[in-house]
Design an enzyme around this catalytic site. Sequence first.
Site, PDB file in Angstrom:
ATOM      1  N   GLY A 113       0.696  -9.055  -0.795  1.00 38.91           N
ATOM      2  CA  GLY A 113       1.167  -8.277  -2.299  1.00 38.91           C
ATOM      3  C   GLY A 113       0.018  -8.464  -3.270  1.00 38.91           C
ATOM      4  N   GLY A 115      -2.801  -6.395  -3.320  1.00 36.05           N
ATOM      5  CA  GLY A 115      -3.370  -5.384  -3.651  1.00 36.05           C
ATOM      6  C   GLY A 115      -4.487  -5.090  -2.798  1.00 36.05           C
ATOM      7  N   ASP A 163      -3.505   3.119   3.016  1.00 33.77           N
ATOM      8  CA  ASP A 163      -3.627   1.889   3.356  1.00 33.77           C
ATOM      9  C   ASP A 163      -3.669   1.733   5.085  1.00 33.77           C
ATOM     10  OD1 ASP A 163      -3.484   1.345   0.580  1.00 33.77           O
ATOM     11  OD2 ASP A 163      -2.084  -0.329   0.829  1.00 33.77           O
TER      12      ASP A 163
END
Length: 327
Positions: A113, A115, A163
């Site tokens: 969480g 980034g 991602d």
Amino acid sequence: MVTSSAPGKVYLFGEHAVVYGEPAVPCAIERRARVTAREIDEGLRIHSEDLKLDGFTVEYDGDGAGRPDVDASEPLLEAAMGYVNEAVAQVRDAADVPDAGFEIRIESDIPLGAGLGSSAAVVVAAIDAATRELGVELSAEAIAERAYQVEAAVQDGEASRADTFCSAKGGAVRVEGDDCRTVDGVDNLPFVIGYDGGAGDTGALVAGVRSLREEYDFAADTVRAIGDIVREGESVLGSGDYETLGDLMDFNHGLLSALGVSSRSLDSMVWAARDAGAMGAKLTGAGGGGCIVALDDTDDALTALKYTPGCESVFRAELDTDGVRQE
């Protein structure tokens, strides 16, 4: 039993705007999630030793339908469990073994969480390890596609391919909508990462930007301007012109702040890195808390961030040119 690993990532440019079809350039970093998969007779047994959300560890057995008995909010638990459950569903589909059971162990160097693409790295490594355990070997592109489907399911369709493609392929990549490709000629980038110990709510932050964009023309223009920064950055990426890349990172952070996704701790770390001589610094990922990335080939930003209030940890993370791999 098979162990695979996949890297985390930072955004050089383009987070949030990539959701609306603008380009983004994420870069894999030398921080990895490792997943070990062992086939068992039935069900799931998940050991998530270092998959932490706000300081707790998720561990559960069975099919993931039950709620672990830990003191944490329902959304955080759903996210932590959902990624693994959806990844296993993709593995079963890829191997055409709908009832395959697994014992899966997750170890991660990447804060969840924050980034840095922890969920993408875990999902990519899990799909690779578990499919190999069933005798199926997928290409990096196929793993990236299936990992994207996992993130899209967990994030209610708000995910981008950035991602998961970056984690599967490694190096610097360019993502624009469904067009994903590696960026040639980028061998290294001197990243320094500061972490405030927190985690932003990705769903809420994405929804907030969406609301602004729909309500205000200037917010939509801001999103497009981030895309323009990415396109400008592409022209110098790989050239070694860190000064220009740093200037563009600074612009990008300013625009993300205007969209309301920065925070006091992130801004403090960004300015500390810049004041120490970093060529550029910005938040990375959804924002709201988590990490910043600075471009600095000296130790000055690293040292400054160690003494910055609100910065819980700081480390150097070089570009990782390897994507998902079997260990």
